[in-house]
Design a protein around this motif. Structure first.
Motif, PDB file in Angstrom:
ATOM      1  N   TYR A  26     -12.238 -23.008  39.853  1.00 38.94           N
ATOM      2  CA  TYR A  26     -13.598 -22.476  39.721  1.00 38.94           C
ATOM      3  C   TYR A  26     -14.641 -23.457  40.254  1.00 38.94           C
ATOM      4  CZ  TYR A  26     -11.717 -19.173  36.202  1.00 38.94           C
ATOM      5  OH  TYR A  26     -11.021 -18.198  35.533  1.00 38.94           O
ATOM      6  N   GLU A  27     -15.765 -22.888  40.642  1.00 41.13           N
ATOM      7  CA  GLU A  27     -16.974 -23.660  40.929  1.00 41.13           C
ATOM      8  C   GLU A  27     -17.927 -23.471  39.757  1.00 41.13           C
ATOM      9  OE1 GLU A  27     -18.260 -21.972  44.601  1.00 41.13           O
ATOM     10  OE2 GLU A  27     -16.703 -23.019  45.789  1.00 41.13           O
ATOM     11  N   ILE A  28     -18.442 -24.557  39.202  1.00 37.96           N
ATOM     12  CA  ILE A  28     -19.304 -24.489  38.023  1.00 37.96           C
ATOM     13  C   ILE A  28     -20.751 -24.250  38.435  1.00 37.96           C
ATOM     14  CG2 ILE A  28     -20.071 -25.675  35.934  1.00 37.96           C
ATOM     15  CD1 ILE A  28     -17.068 -25.007  36.004  1.00 37.96           C
ATOM     16  N   GLU A  29     -21.316 -23.134  37.964  1.00 41.16           N
ATOM     17  CA  GLU A  29     -22.715 -22.819  38.249  1.00 41.16           C
ATOM     18  C   GLU A  29     -23.640 -23.228  37.109  1.00 41.16           C
ATOM     19  OE1 GLU A  29     -23.354 -18.787  39.442  1.00 41.16           O
ATOM     20  OE2 GLU A  29     -22.237 -19.036  41.310  1.00 41.16           O
ATOM     21  N   GLU A  30     -23.158 -23.095  35.875  1.00 43.20           N
ATOM     22  CA  GLU A  30     -23.956 -23.494  34.714  1.00 43.20           C
ATOM     23  C   GLU A  30     -23.073 -24.244  33.731  1.00 43.20           C
ATOM     24  OE1 GLU A  30     -27.142 -21.825  33.043  1.00 43.20           O
ATOM     25  OE2 GLU A  30     -27.443 -20.159  34.429  1.00 43.20           O
ATOM     26  N   ASN A  31     -23.628 -25.301  33.164  1.00 45.51           N
ATOM     27  CA  ASN A  31     -22.952 -26.099  32.150  1.00 45.51           C
ATOM     28  C   ASN A  31     -24.060 -26.532  31.193  1.00 45.51           C
ATOM     29  OD1 ASN A  31     -21.655 -28.051  30.613  1.00 45.51           O
ATOM     30  ND2 ASN A  31     -21.296 -29.453  32.324  1.00 45.51           N
ATOM     31  N   TRP A  32     -24.328 -25.683  30.203  1.00 47.16           N
ATOM     32  CA  TRP A  32     -25.519 -25.826  29.367  1.00 47.16           C
ATOM     33  C   TRP A  32     -25.150 -25.869  27.892  1.00 47.16           C
ATOM     34  CZ3 TRP A  32     -27.942 -21.714  26.323  1.00 47.16           C
ATOM     35  CH2 TRP A  32     -29.183 -22.103  25.756  1.00 47.16           C
ATOM     36  N   GLN A  33     -25.731 -26.807  27.203  1.00 47.81           N
ATOM     37  CA  GLN A  33     -25.534 -26.926  25.765  1.00 47.81           C
ATOM     38  C   GLN A  33     -26.914 -26.950  25.104  1.00 47.81           C
ATOM     39  OE1 GLN A  33     -23.386 -30.451  24.366  1.00 47.81           O
ATOM     40  NE2 GLN A  33     -22.213 -29.115  23.023  1.00 47.81           N
ATOM     41  N   PRO A  34     -27.222 -25.976  24.252  1.00 47.80           N
ATOM     42  CA  PRO A  34     -28.561 -25.903  23.654  1.00 47.80           C
ATOM     43  C   PRO A  34     -28.954 -27.212  22.978  1.00 47.80           C
ATOM     44  CG  PRO A  34     -27.317 -23.918  23.165  1.00 47.80           C
ATOM     45  CD  PRO A  34     -26.356 -24.873  23.812  1.00 47.80           C
ATOM     46  N   ASP A  35     -30.136 -27.707  23.349  1.00 43.17           N
ATOM     47  CA  ASP A  35     -30.697 -28.928  22.756  1.00 43.17           C
ATOM     48  C   ASP A  35     -29.807 -30.150  22.973  1.00 43.17           C
ATOM     49  OD1 ASP A  35     -32.735 -27.278  21.627  1.00 43.17           O
ATOM     50  OD2 ASP A  35     -31.370 -26.784  19.986  1.00 43.17           O
ATOM     51  N   GLU A  36     -28.802 -30.028  23.867  1.00 44.11           N
ATOM     52  CA  GLU A  36     -27.825 -31.111  24.059  1.00 44.11           C
ATOM     53  C   GLU A  36     -27.234 -31.543  22.717  1.00 44.11           C
ATOM     54  OE1 GLU A  36     -26.533 -32.322  26.956  1.00 44.11           O
ATOM     55  OE2 GLU A  36     -27.653 -30.669  27.853  1.00 44.11           O
ATOM     56  N   ASP A  37     -27.086 -30.578  21.816  1.00 52.48           N
ATOM     57  CA  ASP A  37     -26.554 -30.822  20.483  1.00 52.48           C
ATOM     58  C   ASP A  37     -25.032 -30.672  20.523  1.00 52.48           C
ATOM     59  OD1 ASP A  37     -25.688 -30.709  17.849  1.00 52.48           O
ATOM     60  OD2 ASP A  37     -27.349 -29.472  17.153  1.00 52.48           O
ATOM     61  N   PRO A  38     -24.269 -31.750  20.288  1.00 55.88           N
ATOM     62  CA  PRO A  38     -22.812 -31.667  20.426  1.00 55.88           C
ATOM     63  C   PRO A  38     -22.139 -30.711  19.451  1.00 55.88           C
ATOM     64  CG  PRO A  38     -23.460 -33.756  19.429  1.00 55.88           C
ATOM     65  CD  PRO A  38     -24.713 -33.100  19.914  1.00 55.88           C
ATOM     66  N   MET A  39     -22.856 -30.271  18.421  1.00 57.76           N
ATOM     67  CA  MET A  39     -22.280 -29.316  17.478  1.00 57.76           C
ATOM     68  C   MET A  39     -22.551 -27.867  17.887  1.00 57.76           C
ATOM     69  SD  MET A  39     -20.578 -31.079  15.385  1.00 57.76           S
ATOM     70  CE  MET A  39     -20.180 -29.861  14.125  1.00 57.76           C
ATOM     71  N   LYS A  40     -23.275 -27.669  19.005  1.00 62.64           N
ATOM     72  CA  LYS A  40     -23.539 -26.315  19.493  1.00 62.64           C
ATOM     73  C   LYS A  40     -22.609 -25.993  20.658  1.00 62.64           C
ATOM     74  CE  LYS A  40     -28.341 -25.936  17.950  1.00 62.64           C
ATOM     75  NZ  LYS A  40     -29.740 -25.599  18.337  1.00 62.64           N
ATOM     76  N   ALA A  41     -22.324 -24.715  20.834  1.00 65.60           N
ATOM     77  CA  ALA A  41     -21.371 -24.278  21.842  1.00 65.60           C
ATOM     78  C   ALA A  41     -21.882 -24.551  23.253  1.00 65.60           C
ATOM     79  CB  ALA A  41     -21.088 -22.793  21.668  1.00 65.60           C
ATOM     80  N   VAL A  42     -20.944 -24.859  24.138  1.00 68.29           N
ATOM     81  CA  VAL A  42     -21.240 -25.116  25.550  1.00 68.29           C
ATOM     82  C   VAL A  42     -21.147 -23.798  26.321  1.00 68.29           C
ATOM     83  CG1 VAL A  42     -20.532 -26.361  27.621  1.00 68.29           C
ATOM     84  CG2 VAL A  42     -20.363 -27.469  25.378  1.00 68.29           C
ATOM     85  N   PHE A  43     -22.209 -23.461  27.011  1.00 70.29           N
ATOM     86  CA  PHE A  43     -22.279 -22.235  27.810  1.00 70.29           C
ATOM     87  C   PHE A  43     -21.954 -22.566  29.267  1.00 70.29           C
ATOM     88  CE2 PHE A  43     -24.757 -19.273  30.478  1.00 70.29           C
ATOM     89  CZ  PHE A  43     -24.286 -18.063  30.027  1.00 70.29           C
ATOM     90  N   VAL A  44     -20.959 -21.876  29.815  1.00 71.36           N
ATOM     91  CA  VAL A  44     -20.500 -22.157  31.176  1.00 71.36           C
ATOM     92  C   VAL A  44     -20.457 -20.874  31.990  1.00 71.36           C
ATOM     93  CG1 VAL A  44     -18.559 -22.968  32.584  1.00 71.36           C
ATOM     94  CG2 VAL A  44     -19.120 -24.143  30.441  1.00 71.36           C
ATOM     95  N   ILE A  45     -20.979 -20.951  33.205  1.00 68.62           N
ATOM     96  CA  ILE A  45     -20.740 -19.895  34.196  1.00 68.62           C
ATOM     97  C   ILE A  45     -19.905 -20.535  35.291  1.00 68.62           C
ATOM     98  CG2 ILE A  45     -21.740 -18.295  35.873  1.00 68.62           C
ATOM     99  CD1 ILE A  45     -24.213 -18.125  34.110  1.00 68.62           C
ATOM    100  N   ALA A  46     -18.662 -20.064  35.424  1.00 66.78           N
ATOM    101  CA  ALA A  46     -17.721 -20.592  36.404  1.00 66.78           C
ATOM    102  C   ALA A  46     -17.397 -19.473  37.409  1.00 66.78           C
ATOM    103  CB  ALA A  46     -16.449 -21.065  35.706  1.00 66.78           C
ATOM    104  N   ARG A  47     -17.520 -19.799  38.671  1.00 69.45           N
ATOM    105  CA  ARG A  47     -17.385 -18.778  39.716  1.00 69.45           C
ATOM    106  C   ARG A  47     -16.073 -18.969  40.481  1.00 69.45           C
ATOM    107  NH1 ARG A  47     -20.998 -14.371  40.837  1.00 69.45           N
ATOM    108  NH2 ARG A  47     -22.726 -15.794  40.393  1.00 69.45           N
ATOM    109  N   LYS A  48     -15.367 -17.868  40.711  1.00 70.87           N
ATOM    110  CA  LYS A  48     -14.211 -17.898  41.611  1.00 70.87           C
ATOM    111  C   LYS A  48     -14.741 -17.885  43.039  1.00 70.87           C
ATOM    112  CE  LYS A  48      -9.899 -15.448  42.681  1.00 70.87           C
ATOM    113  NZ  LYS A  48      -8.965 -14.376  42.225  1.00 70.87           N
ATOM    114  N   PRO A  49     -14.374 -18.841  43.876  1.00 69.34           N
ATOM    115  CA  PRO A  49     -14.928 -18.890  45.222  1.00 69.34           C
ATOM    116  C   PRO A  49     -14.716 -17.590  46.003  1.00 69.34           C
ATOM    117  CG  PRO A  49     -13.728 -20.902  44.740  1.00 69.34           C
ATOM    118  CD  PRO A  49     -13.440 -19.955  43.606  1.00 69.34           C
ATOM    119  N   ALA A  50     -15.730 -17.216  46.751  1.00 67.71           N
ATOM    120  CA  ALA A  50     -15.670 -15.967  47.537  1.00 67.71           C
ATOM    121  C   ALA A  50     -14.707 -16.122  48.710  1.00 67.71           C
ATOM    122  CB  ALA A  50     -17.064 -15.615  48.020  1.00 67.71           C
TER     123      ALA A  50
END
Length: 210
Positions: A186-210
């Motif tokens: 995958y290619e990572i488009e988003e790697n976001w963690q709310p408030d950079e709080d390690p106890m909050k879930a990591v949100f990822v958008i991973a793209r399969k290359p076209a």
């Protein structure tokens, strides 16, 4: 994920009534996901729970199918879809690691609050890659507990899992999670963690290359 059936069936109705604890982060994840989704897309959500997220996204895609391995969760999903009159959302009893989905047949796959619960995370990530069409997106939100809350991970969770009152949660780091996506291609488009709080879930958008 068979070991979790007892827990999720037991909690299903109560879970359906629970308010979302961090509404702002949940709304942000919905918005970021809907910015990626397209109106002609076929979408799968695995570990769909009570169907809340799938039904939120249904107006933005052609078809969305939710699967879960807990029968009572699917029962609630179908009730909610019928009550909402949502014709393009369907819900089935199935597990992602045993799903017979053709190669390159989906535009997006959602795995929200689930990758830390599966027994073989890397195999699931690779299986989703196989299912996606080129350019398709795997969108996930994952709790990364490695290095966090040692008492919770090493004492409370094992006891709760043994008694059947907590699911089994696998602990790994955010860095390890991203590396697993990249190793699968995958290619990572988003790697976001709310408030950079390690106890909050990591949100990822991973793209399969076209």
């Amino acid at each position: 994920m068979a070991q979790s059936h007892r827990f999720w069936n037991w909690i299903a109705r109560r879970y359906a009534r629970m308010p979302i604890r961090d509404q702002a982060s949940y709304r942000e994840k919905l918005d970021r996901t809907q910015a990626v989704l397209q109106s002609d897309w076929d979408v799968l959500e695995f570990g769909c729970g009570t169907g809340t997220t799938a039904l939120e996204h249904a107006p933005h895609v052609a078809e969305i199918r939710g699967i879960d391995s807990a029968p009572k969760m699917i029962e609630i999903c179908r009730e909610r879809a019928a009550a909402a009159g949502c014709a393009n959302a369907s819900f089935d009893l199935a597990a992602i690691d045993r799903l017979d989905q053709p190669d390159s047949s989906l535009d997006a796959v959602l795995g929200m609050s689930i990758l830390h619960l599966v027994d073989d995370r890397d195999a699931v990530i690779a299986n989703v890659f196989r299912m996606l069409r080129p350019g398709g997106a795997f969108i996930s939100s994952t709790i990364c507990l490695e290095g966090q809350a040692r008492l919770f991970r090493q004492v409370i969770l094992p006891i709760g899992n043994f008694l059947g009152v907590l699911p089994r949660i696998h602990a790994f780091s955010r860095t390890n999670l991203i590396a697993a996506f990249e190793a699968a291609g995958y290619e990572i488009e988003e790697n976001w963690q709310p408030d950079e709080d390690p106890m909050k879930a990591v949100f990822v958008i991973a793209r399969k290359p076209a």
